[in-house]
Write an enzyme that holds these catalytic residues in place. Structure first.
Site, PDB file in Angstrom:
ATOM      1  CE  LYS A 124       8.138   1.599 -10.425  1.00 42.67           C
ATOM      2  NZ  LYS A 124       7.432   0.601 -11.258  1.00 42.67           N
ATOM      3  CG  ASP A 142       7.647  -3.834  -8.383  1.00 42.67           C
ATOM      4  OD1 ASP A 142       7.460  -4.409  -7.279  1.00 42.67           O
ATOM      5  OD2 ASP A 142       8.285  -4.362  -9.301  1.00 42.67           O
TER       6      ASP A 142
END
Length: 214
Positions: A124, A142
């Site tokens: 991420k 997320d």
């Protein structure tokens, strides 16, 4: 998990997102690509606002890997002790700074594999940096994106990698660059976890969420 929306519905959704906010921005404050890496790494299990509050003073004195090493782990810890998991994050930031100095001449690499090899930098974080700094159409999934993707039917998936793939496969190419920012901001301010603001949502008529409220 909602059913996957069709191409034309997804295009209309992102057309509306674009019309409402043509150039969405990430909310983590940074002054260069190195401080962006640090800020994103610090944001794990923390809010952007909390990270920004802690890093404003930090980045004034340590905006390069070498300066961060000179500040040291104890000095860094003092700056970020209001952030969750701050001790481990301080260790990781010092370790990644050392690697950047020793192996990359103090520069941040622009490949996902190289970024992910840094301590405290996962997929991420790497995707955020590649997207925000180098303009690559990477998708950083997320909790907000995972929720919005599954709740609306824009990009449903059983895990974050599946949602990332769904974004890449289902969202039109001309919206890929800003896709994750639109989805994050929509989840953060409108499609909230506990009390989604369906009554004022600009995509309410297109969304597959079964429990819409007024």
């Amino acid at each position: 998990m909602a059913k996957q929306l069709d191409y034309h519905t997804i295009r209309e959704i992102f057309t509306r997102f674009h019309d409402a906010d043509p150039e969405p921005k990430g909310e983590l404050e940074h002054v260069n690509v190195y401080t962006l890496v640090v800020a994103v790494a610090l944001s794990a299990q923390a809010t952007d606002a909390g990270v920004n509050k802690a890093t404003r003073a930090l980045f004034k004195i340590a905006d390069t890997p070498q300066k961060m090493l000179e500040l040291g782990e104890e000095g860094l810890t003092e700056h970020i002790k209001t952030i969750g998991l701050f001790r481990q994050k301080a260790k990781n930031v010092i370790k990644l700074s050392r690697i950047l100095v020793d192996d990359y001449g103090g520069e941040v690499p622009n490949s996902r594999a190289a970024l992910q090899s840094l301590p405290g930098v996962g997929r991420k974080t790497a995707n955020v940096v590649l997207n925000m700094w180098w303009g690559m159409p990477t998708q950083a999934v997320d909790t907000h994106i995972f929720r919005v993707g599954n709740r609306t039917g824009i990009c449903p998936g059983k895990d974050v990698v599946a949602v990332e793939r769904a974004i890449e496969d289902q969202i039109p190419a001309d919206f890929q660059h800003h896709a994750h920012h639109w989805l994050i901001l929509h989840g953060r301010y409108h499609c909230k976890a506990r009390k989604p603001m369906c009554g004022t949502c600009i995509i309410r008529d297109l969304c597959e969420f079964e429990d819409k409220n007024l």
